[in-house]
Enzyme design. Structure first.
Site, PDB file in Angstrom:
ATOM      1  N   ASP A   1       0.825  -1.201   0.000  1.00  0.00           N
ATOM      2  CA  ASP A   1       0.000   0.000   0.000  1.00  0.00           C
ATOM      3  C   ASP A   1       0.863   1.257   0.000  1.00  0.00           C
ATOM      4  OD1 ASP A   1       0.898  -0.145   2.606  1.00  0.00           O
ATOM      5  OD2 ASP A   1      -1.094  -0.113   3.529  1.00  0.00           O
ATOM      6  N   SER A   2       2.172   1.057   0.019  1.00  0.00           N
ATOM      7  CA  SER A   2       3.113   2.161  -0.200  1.00  0.00           C
ATOM      8  C   SER A   2       2.855   2.835  -1.543  1.00  0.00           C
ATOM      9  CB  SER A   2       4.557   1.653  -0.143  1.00  0.00           C
ATOM     10  OG  SER A   2       4.740   0.520  -0.984  1.00  0.00           O
TER      11      SER A   2
ATOM     12  N   GLU B   1      -1.259  -5.130   9.014  1.00  0.00           N
ATOM     13  CA  GLU B   1      -0.481  -4.491  10.069  1.00  0.00           C
ATOM     14  C   GLU B   1      -1.208  -4.596  11.400  1.00  0.00           C
ATOM     15  OE1 GLU B   1       1.129  -0.953   7.070  1.00  0.00           O
ATOM     16  OE2 GLU B   1       0.271  -0.428   9.019  1.00  0.00           O
TER      17      GLU B   1
ATOM     18  N   GLU C   1       9.365  -3.856  10.901  1.00  0.00           N
ATOM     19  CA  GLU C   1       9.738  -2.559  10.326  1.00  0.00           C
ATOM     20  C   GLU C   1      10.291  -1.611  11.381  1.00  0.00           C
ATOM     21  OE1 GLU C   1       8.172   1.018   7.412  1.00  0.00           O
ATOM     22  OE2 GLU C   1       6.916  -0.759   7.708  1.00  0.00           O
TER      23      GLU C   1
ATOM     24  N   ASP D   1      -0.834  -6.133   0.284  1.00  0.00           N
ATOM     25  CA  ASP D   1      -1.297  -5.465   1.499  1.00  0.00           C
ATOM     26  C   ASP D   1      -2.814  -5.334   1.543  1.00  0.00           C
ATOM     27  OD1 ASP D   1       0.852  -4.841   3.188  1.00  0.00           O
ATOM     28  OD2 ASP D   1       1.441  -3.127   1.964  1.00  0.00           O
TER      29      ASP D   1
ATOM     30  N   LYS E   1      -1.099  -9.364   3.518  1.00  0.00           N
ATOM     31  CA  LYS E   1      -0.355  -8.790   4.649  1.00  0.00           C
ATOM     32  C   LYS E   1      -1.228  -7.782   5.378  1.00  0.00           C
ATOM     33  CE  LYS E   1       3.196  -5.816   4.188  1.00  0.00           C
ATOM     34  NZ  LYS E   1       2.797  -4.681   5.084  1.00  0.00           N
TER      35      LYS E   1
END
Length: 265
Positions: free
Chosen positions: A45-46, A114, A181, A84, A112
């Site tokens: 999602d960067s 978070e 991270e 993501d 993925k």
């Protein structure tokens, strides 16, 4: 060429061999990375920052993640692709199941997400329904509005204990991989040794099982020319794209990158 799967990464961990991963968002770069030897690609999602020009990953939508996942899968049919789940797309189990299904059907091998202890139940539910999950702890960019800024994680004892507990809980919930991270390297090393699942580090020292970087950072094409201190521009010595990717893979596999200059203590 043989398709890469999750258990290929487990074998590398068992053999104490490091592996390089990178983000990609389109078929052309995904194909180039695959041809140069990358076997694990993150559709991150960067893209909200690198492709769309936002100041964070928060605005990214699930439909956009699906679109870019499809593009990357077409370019790299044999790569292991992690996609993501974007901000608020896994806020409850039903949303997590529905949106994970969309990413898997778009070509992802793993989704993925978070978060720490609160995502454990979600990971468990996804795992029991045959959806492989990669966890992500430490600095979590989707939480930028809560964190205020991008801070190094694990520098005090309470944080270190919390992060270790989160890592163990995520593994016990059934996650197949874990991204660490911006965690101090001593702690990321301890987490990597404690877990049976492979860890993938970004800004977390050289002892994680794998490394991941944003492709724009690796290629020195970031907005305003700035890259994070934990990253490296592999085109800096006037290397072309292909040589830069080869060098990135070589330095990761030989534990030359990240160096102390790209790690936190």
């Amino acid at each position: 060429m043989k398709k890469t799967n999750i258990y290929d990464l487990y074998k590398l961990k068992e053999q104490n061999k490091k592996f390089a991963s990178i983000t990609a968002y389109d078929a052309t770069f995904a194909n180039l990375f695959f041809k140069k030897g990358i076997r694990t690609i993150l559709v991150g999602d960067s893209l909200g920052m690198t492709i769309q020009g936002h100041s964070s990953t928060v605005p990214v939508k699930i439909d956009e993640m699906m679109y870019h996942t499809k593009c990357v899968r077409r370019g790299a049919p044999s790569c292991l692709i992690i996609s993501d789940l974007p901000f608020m797309s896994y806020n409850n189990i039903n949303d997590a199941l529905n949106n994970s299904k969309k990413l898997i059907q778009s070509g992802a091998n793993i989704v993925k997400l978070e978060g720490g202890l609160w995502v454990s139940d979600i990971i468990h539910e996804l795992n029991t329904r045959s959806i492989p999950v990669c966890g992500h702890i430490g600095l979590t960019p989707q939480s930028i509005n809560m964190q205020g800024s991008y801070k190094i994680q694990g520098r005090n004892n309470n944080d270190a204990i919390r992060l270790m507990e989160e890592a163990i809980s995520i593994e016990e919930s059934g996650a197949k991989l874990l991204v660490l991270e911006c965690i101090i390297q001593k702690l990321s090393n301890n987490i990597t040794k404690k877990l049976n699942i492979p860890t993938i580090g970004i800004g977390s020292g050289k002892k994680t099982d794998g490394q991941i970087l944003v492709m724009q950072d690796v290629l020195g094409i970031t907005i305003e020319g700035k890259i994070p201190s934990f990253s490296k521009n592999f085109t800096k010595n006037k290397f072309g794209i292909e040589k830069a990717i080869e060098l990135y893979i070589e330095e990761v596999e030989n534990e030359l990158f990240p160096s102390e200059n790209h790690s936190f203590n």
